[in-house]
Design a protein around this motif. Structure first.
Motif, PDB file in Angstrom:
ATOM      1  N   PRO A 125     -21.405  -6.824  34.402  1.00 19.70           N
ATOM      2  CA  PRO A 125     -22.906  -6.548  34.440  1.00 19.70           C
ATOM      3  C   PRO A 125     -23.238  -5.516  33.368  1.00 19.70           C
ATOM      4  CG  PRO A 125     -22.173  -5.526  36.480  1.00 19.70           C
ATOM      5  CD  PRO A 125     -21.076  -6.246  35.759  1.00 19.70           C
ATOM      6  N   THR A 126     -24.227  -5.858  32.615  1.00 24.38           N
ATOM      7  CA  THR A 126     -24.758  -4.541  31.382  1.00 24.38           C
ATOM      8  C   THR A 126     -26.045  -4.492  31.716  1.00 24.38           C
ATOM      9  OG1 THR A 126     -24.917  -6.455  29.805  1.00 24.38           O
ATOM     10  CG2 THR A 126     -22.832  -5.157  29.886  1.00 24.38           C
ATOM     11  N   PRO A 127     -26.511  -3.191  31.228  1.00 22.68           N
ATOM     12  CA  PRO A 127     -28.095  -3.169  31.196  1.00 22.68           C
ATOM     13  C   PRO A 127     -28.828  -4.133  30.449  1.00 22.68           C
ATOM     14  CG  PRO A 127     -26.815  -0.968  31.035  1.00 22.68           C
ATOM     15  CD  PRO A 127     -26.012  -1.973  30.979  1.00 22.68           C
ATOM     16  N   ALA A 143     -28.635  -4.302  38.962  1.00 19.99           N
ATOM     17  CA  ALA A 143     -27.910  -3.147  39.875  1.00 19.99           C
ATOM     18  C   ALA A 143     -27.533  -3.591  41.108  1.00 19.99           C
ATOM     19  CB  ALA A 143     -29.245  -2.053  40.169  1.00 19.99           C
ATOM     20  N   VAL A 144     -28.134  -4.590  41.725  1.00 23.01           N
ATOM     21  CA  VAL A 144     -27.684  -5.231  43.021  1.00 23.01           C
ATOM     22  C   VAL A 144     -26.247  -5.982  42.611  1.00 23.01           C
ATOM     23  CG1 VAL A 144     -28.235  -6.817  44.842  1.00 23.01           C
ATOM     24  CG2 VAL A 144     -29.857  -5.426  44.174  1.00 23.01           C
ATOM     25  N   VAL A 145     -26.173  -6.649  41.847  1.00 19.86           N
ATOM     26  CA  VAL A 145     -24.996  -7.295  41.328  1.00 19.86           C
ATOM     27  C   VAL A 145     -23.910  -6.062  41.166  1.00 19.86           C
ATOM     28  CG1 VAL A 145     -23.424  -8.521  39.616  1.00 19.86           C
ATOM     29  CG2 VAL A 145     -25.944  -9.456  40.346  1.00 19.86           C
ATOM     30  N   ARG A 146     -24.103  -5.090  40.353  1.00 18.61           N
ATOM     31  CA  ARG A 146     -23.094  -4.094  40.298  1.00 18.61           C
ATOM     32  C   ARG A 146     -22.593  -3.416  41.843  1.00 18.61           C
ATOM     33  NH1 ARG A 146     -25.193  -2.135  36.370  1.00 18.61           N
ATOM     34  NH2 ARG A 146     -26.673  -0.550  37.312  1.00 18.61           N
ATOM     35  N   GLN A 147     -23.718  -3.190  42.592  1.00 17.84           N
ATOM     36  CA  GLN A 147     -23.534  -2.709  43.835  1.00 17.84           C
ATOM     37  C   GLN A 147     -22.828  -3.447  44.806  1.00 17.84           C
ATOM     38  OE1 GLN A 147     -27.671  -1.792  44.075  1.00 17.84           O
ATOM     39  NE2 GLN A 147     -27.244   0.303  44.804  1.00 17.84           N
ATOM     40  N   LEU A 148     -22.921  -4.713  44.771  1.00 19.94           N
ATOM     41  CA  LEU A 148     -22.015  -5.376  45.656  1.00 19.94           C
ATOM     42  C   LEU A 148     -20.877  -5.689  45.154  1.00 19.94           C
ATOM     43  CD1 LEU A 148     -24.689  -8.639  46.372  1.00 19.94           C
ATOM     44  CD2 LEU A 148     -23.853  -6.759  47.936  1.00 19.94           C
ATOM     45  N   LEU A 191     -17.092 -14.073  43.841  1.00 20.92           N
ATOM     46  CA  LEU A 191     -17.995 -13.915  42.623  1.00 20.92           C
ATOM     47  C   LEU A 191     -19.701 -13.626  42.904  1.00 20.92           C
ATOM     48  CD1 LEU A 191     -16.752 -17.142  40.745  1.00 20.92           C
ATOM     49  CD2 LEU A 191     -16.123 -14.707  40.332  1.00 20.92           C
ATOM     50  N   VAL A 192     -19.890 -12.648  42.351  1.00 23.27           N
ATOM     51  CA  VAL A 192     -21.512 -12.136  42.381  1.00 23.27           C
ATOM     52  C   VAL A 192     -22.052 -12.515  41.206  1.00 23.27           C
ATOM     53  CG1 VAL A 192     -23.011 -10.432  43.096  1.00 23.27           C
ATOM     54  CG2 VAL A 192     -20.591 -10.430  44.046  1.00 23.27           C
ATOM     55  N   HIS A 193     -23.267 -13.466  41.145  1.00 20.94           N
ATOM     56  CA  HIS A 193     -23.973 -13.791  39.982  1.00 20.94           C
ATOM     57  C   HIS A 193     -25.284 -13.209  40.083  1.00 20.94           C
ATOM     58  CE1 HIS A 193     -20.693 -16.805  39.610  1.00 20.94           C
ATOM     59  NE2 HIS A 193     -21.204 -17.148  40.684  1.00 20.94           N
ATOM     60  N   GLY A 194     -26.037 -12.974  38.986  1.00 17.97           N
ATOM     61  CA  GLY A 194     -27.173 -12.384  38.951  1.00 17.97           C
ATOM     62  C   GLY A 194     -28.337 -13.282  38.081  1.00 17.97           C
ATOM     63  N   VAL A 213     -30.014 -17.119  33.795  1.00 18.42           N
ATOM     64  CA  VAL A 213     -28.645 -16.326  34.526  1.00 18.42           C
ATOM     65  C   VAL A 213     -28.726 -14.998  33.447  1.00 18.42           C
ATOM     66  CG1 VAL A 213     -26.335 -16.269  34.025  1.00 18.42           C
ATOM     67  CG2 VAL A 213     -27.295 -18.380  34.593  1.00 18.42           C
ATOM     68  N   ILE A 214     -28.534 -13.822  34.551  1.00 16.90           N
ATOM     69  CA  ILE A 214     -28.691 -12.477  34.004  1.00 16.90           C
ATOM     70  C   ILE A 214     -27.433 -11.810  33.757  1.00 16.90           C
ATOM     71  CG2 ILE A 214     -29.432 -10.302  34.436  1.00 16.90           C
ATOM     72  CD1 ILE A 214     -31.848 -12.242  34.048  1.00 16.90           C
ATOM     73  N   VAL A 215     -26.413 -12.428  34.551  1.00 16.58           N
ATOM     74  CA  VAL A 215     -25.041 -12.293  34.640  1.00 16.58           C
ATOM     75  C   VAL A 215     -24.235 -12.995  35.367  1.00 16.58           C
ATOM     76  CG1 VAL A 215     -25.101 -10.508  36.574  1.00 16.58           C
ATOM     77  CG2 VAL A 215     -23.097  -9.985  35.184  1.00 16.58           C
ATOM     78  N   ARG A 216     -23.059 -13.622  34.724  1.00 13.47           N
ATOM     79  CA  ARG A 216     -22.144 -14.441  35.524  1.00 13.47           C
ATOM     80  C   ARG A 216     -21.135 -13.517  36.255  1.00 13.47           C
ATOM     81  NH1 ARG A 216     -22.682 -19.623  33.692  1.00 13.47           N
ATOM     82  NH2 ARG A 216     -20.852 -20.164  34.654  1.00 13.47           N
ATOM     83  N   GLY A 217     -20.737 -14.265  37.483  1.00  9.28           N
ATOM     84  CA  GLY A 217     -19.705 -13.542  38.298  1.00  9.28           C
ATOM     85  C   GLY A 217     -18.549 -13.194  37.585  1.00  9.28           C
ATOM     86  N   ASP A 218     -18.130 -13.833  36.699  1.00  9.75           N
ATOM     87  CA  ASP A 218     -16.909 -13.523  35.732  1.00  9.75           C
ATOM     88  C   ASP A 218     -17.156 -12.551  34.722  1.00  9.75           C
ATOM     89  OD1 ASP A 218     -18.245 -15.330  34.498  1.00  9.75           O
ATOM     90  OD2 ASP A 218     -16.535 -16.826  34.373  1.00  9.75           O
TER      91      ASP A 218
END
Length: 222
Positions: free
Chosen positions: A179-181, A140-145, A156-159, A171-176
């Motif tokens: 993001p998915t649930p 959620a924070v990656v998506r909001q940013l 790039l915003v990574h999670g 790694v939850i989500v890479r910046g490139d």
């Protein structure tokens, strides 16, 4: 008294260590958004190989972005525009108490004489920023940013998640990547910064206008 212990430790530190000057801008142009949990102190820096002066560290309770508290967005934006940050790591952690039961927090308030009424009509979980789960919150924070107009698309915003016992990163989500649930989790709607209302703000007071300036005895006075 703990303060005296800290001051004593500082004197010992000054007698043994000379930190030296560090660059004002993070050397690696990265900002780390993570939780306030004390178990992350030193562990996180070592786990990601970041030394003093190499990254901006942003820590809040549960590292969540809330409708009434945009401190993370504000800090990330400031680090981008003032400090040259071009990459953001959003790092959640295992065993996060902000994803647990709120009763211990309410009990703590009661023991220290703070009535629940001070929260007004606000739901305690929402007010303090309790999260449904560490990994879901990271997404959620990656998506909001990413969706914030204050964060350029070139940043790039990574999670990630970190294990507080081993220090292992996941790694939850890479910046490139989009993001998915997580499996079994419904998608969360991000809070657009431009539409956020700021509750708890002070009441607007009438502007105090200065009196006209007059000249008296060679001096200007009001």
């Amino acid at each position: 008294m703990p303060l005296d212990d800290f001051l004593s430790a500082n004197q010992q530190f000054l007698g043994k260590v000379t930190p030296g000057r560090a660059p004002r801008d993070p050397k690696r142009a990265v900002a780390v958004v993570t939780c306030m949990d004390g178990r992350l102190t030193k562990l996180l820096n070592q786990a990601i190989g970041v030394q003093r002066g190499e990254a901006v560290m942003i820590r809040t309770a549960g590292n969540a972005i809330l409708p009434h508290d945009m401190a993370i967005v504000r800090s990330v934006a400031a680090s981008i525009f003032m400090l040259g940050v071009r990459e953001v790591l959003v790092i959640g952690h295992t065993d996060c108490r902000m994803a647990g039961d709120i009763l211990p927090l309410l009990d703590g308030m009661a023991k220290l004489g703070v009535a629940r009424d001070v929260l007004g009509a606000n739901d305690p979980r929402e007010f303090f920023g309790f999260i449904p789960g560490p990994e879901q919150n990271v997404r959620a924070v990656v998506r909001q940013l990413r969706e914030s107009p204050l964060v350029p698309s070139s940043v790039l915003v990574h999670g990630l998640m970190i294990d507080v016992e081993s220090g292992a990163l996941k790694v939850i989500v890479r910046g490139d990547e989009a993001p998915t649930p997580a499996p079994g989790e419904p998608p969360q709607e991000a809070v657009p910064v431009a539409q956020v209302e700021v509750p708890y703000a002070a009441e607007v007071v009438e502007e105090v206008r200065p009196r006209p300036v007059a000249r008296k005895g060679g001096k200007f006075v009001r």
